[in-house]
Design a protein around this motif. Sequence first.
Motif: not given
Length: 278
Positions: A82, A103-104, A107
């Motif tokens: 990210t 997206h999580t 990270n």
Amino acid sequence: MLAGNIEYYQPSTVNEAVEQFFILKKENKLPMYYAGGTEILTLGRLNIIHPGAIIDIKAIKETLSHESYQEHFIFGASLPLTYIEEKNIFPLLTQTSMEIADHTARNKITIGGNVCGNIFYREAVLPFLLCDSTVVVAGKEGQKTHPIQDIFNKTFQFEEGQFLIQLLIEKKYLTLPFITIKKRQQWETGYPLITVACIKIENQLRFAFSGLCPFPFRSQKVETELNNTLLPKEERINHAIEQLPTPVLNDVEGSKEYRLFVLRNTLKEMIVEMEEKE
């Protein structure tokens, strides 16, 4: 399942990390290097790996580099995907990696963790294969720099105790025309069917593939056929498919025949778009 008594170490220098690895190895503790840790957790829960100790490399400043250096740009191995997306210095890398998991998860997933991973997709390596990147590796004999084509063959060919510090590309590649396409059989997330990345340099197209075979690859034989503009596109693609490494995957994500069907359509789409770009 991961054992509850795994030892954890976080060295602050490259030398400390390598020294710690061999100390733990001598103690039969099955050490593993760790950055984001998502794959270690996944494979550990599946009882595929059984580390007795993990060496977290995120405190080593060189693995967090994201900067220009002379004619190159440096990507540290501990950078989360990210972070790379947000900075968007290398749009081809951004586009290729931005749909890896959600997206999580991205990270936590690092560029080094993806390109060195055991899960065979490793899509983030495709831009580095296309751009004749340089790889900086740490090991028992110190730090070494290699052209990626000399050390990547289906996966990174690291010696025991080695780990990835950085990936470098020449700045000229940062702004080249490109396209990257990820095809899935269903859903918008999860593992892809195939991913194809392409750049145009000196009026020639380069291609790299993930999900087609049990390893990511770039093939000059495939590129030669796809760049043969004396032939119709369909014939170029047919000849290129004859040069693919084997085996083509045949799994729950898609059969061999379906993968090749999707590949033909994807390559045609990419060639049409890329040959129009300057």
